[in-house]
Design a protein around this motif. Structure first.
Motif, PDB file in Angstrom:
ATOM      1  N   LEU A  45       4.113   9.930  -1.038  1.00 43.84           N
ATOM      2  CA  LEU A  45       4.298   8.507  -0.751  1.00 43.84           C
ATOM      3  C   LEU A  45       4.033   8.208   0.717  1.00 43.84           C
ATOM      4  O   LEU A  45       4.336   9.022   1.598  1.00 43.84           O
ATOM      5  N   HIS A  46       3.497   7.038   0.982  1.00 40.00           N
ATOM      6  CA  HIS A  46       3.155   6.611   2.335  1.00 40.00           C
ATOM      7  C   HIS A  46       3.430   5.111   2.444  1.00 40.00           C
ATOM      8  O   HIS A  46       3.361   4.395   1.441  1.00 40.00           O
ATOM      9  N   PRO A  47       3.726   4.597   3.617  1.00 36.52           N
ATOM     10  CA  PRO A  47       3.965   3.158   3.771  1.00 36.52           C
ATOM     11  C   PRO A  47       2.829   2.277   3.237  1.00 36.52           C
ATOM     12  O   PRO A  47       3.060   1.150   2.810  1.00 36.52           O
ATOM     13  N   SER A  48       1.634   2.791   3.223  1.00 42.55           N
ATOM     14  CA  SER A  48       0.516   1.992   2.708  1.00 42.55           C
ATOM     15  C   SER A  48       0.585   1.820   1.186  1.00 42.55           C
ATOM     16  O   SER A  48      -0.110   0.969   0.630  1.00 42.55           O
ATOM     17  N   ASP A  49       1.438   2.588   0.520  1.00 44.44           N
ATOM     18  CA  ASP A  49       1.582   2.487  -0.933  1.00 44.44           C
ATOM     19  C   ASP A  49       2.441   1.304  -1.365  1.00 44.44           C
ATOM     20  O   ASP A  49       2.418   0.918  -2.531  1.00 44.44           O
ATOM     21  N   ILE A  50       3.199   0.744  -0.449  1.00 42.92           N
ATOM     22  CA  ILE A  50       4.126  -0.347  -0.788  1.00 42.92           C
ATOM     23  C   ILE A  50       3.614  -1.632  -0.170  1.00 42.92           C
ATOM     24  O   ILE A  50       3.330  -1.706   1.019  1.00 42.92           O
ATOM     25  N   ARG A  51       3.533  -2.656  -0.991  1.00 45.51           N
ATOM     26  CA  ARG A  51       3.056  -3.964  -0.522  1.00 45.51           C
ATOM     27  C   ARG A  51       4.189  -4.968  -0.641  1.00 45.51           C
ATOM     28  O   ARG A  51       4.979  -4.912  -1.563  1.00 45.51           O
ATOM     29  N   ARG A  52       4.239  -5.888   0.306  1.00 48.55           N
ATOM     30  CA  ARG A  52       5.284  -6.918   0.315  1.00 48.55           C
ATOM     31  C   ARG A  52       4.637  -8.290   0.330  1.00 48.55           C
ATOM     32  O   ARG A  52       3.710  -8.542   1.088  1.00 48.55           O
TER      33      ARG A  52
END
Length: 155
Positions: free
Chosen positions: A105-112
């Motif tokens: 997992l990486h921060p780029s995997d989560i969208r807000r």
């Protein structure tokens, strides 16, 4: 500062669902704790009397009479089912993302979703620091100012 391999980051705020766990792990957590959600599973009704020893559901009290309201064998099963369902949800989301392990997992995997109806990944929203960046001064002014104010002598 080069000590990430020596510390563990435990995330414990607003962790109630499998997605919450995915989000926290993507941002770098090594472990998640869930207290509030487990309190709800036990039967907490948020009466906000926790500190008065007068919890109407008996969940947050030392009063033996009020504490009798908690059917421990039944609540144990509820908490176990909630915990199992949360972890199953976590695994399903991880799999749906095409990830085999949490380490992927990486921060780029989560969208807000943003207020303007757009969206951004966490990698776009937050400045990610490279290992040692604080020591060599290779950071934005915001991080540099916070680092300058940091002291091992107080928290």
């Amino acid at each position: 500062i080069g000590v990430r391999d020596k510390v563990r980051i435990i995330c414990s705020g607003k962790v109630a669902t499998g997605f919450d766990m995915v989000e926290k792990f993507a941002l770098g957590a090594d472990m998640c704790n869930s207290a509030r959600a487990m309190m709800f599973a036990i039967g907490c009704i948020q009466a906000l009397h926790c500190n008065t020893n007068r919890c109407p559901s008996g969940v947050a009290t030392q009063d033996p009479i009020r504490g009798q309201a908690v059917n421990v064998p039944q609540k144990r099963q509820r908490v176990q089912r909630y915990h199992d369902a949360t972890l199953e949800s976590f695994r399903e989301i991880l799999g749906a993302m095409g990830k085999a392990t949490v380490a992927e997992l990486h921060p780029s995997d989560i969208r807000r979703r943003m207020a303007d109806e757009g969206e951004q990944s966490y990698a776009e929203m937050y400045e990610l620091l490279e290992d040692g960046a604080l020591l060599n001064g290779d950071v934005s002014a915001t991080y540099a100012a916070a680092w300058e104010q940091a002291s091992p002598g107080h928290f």
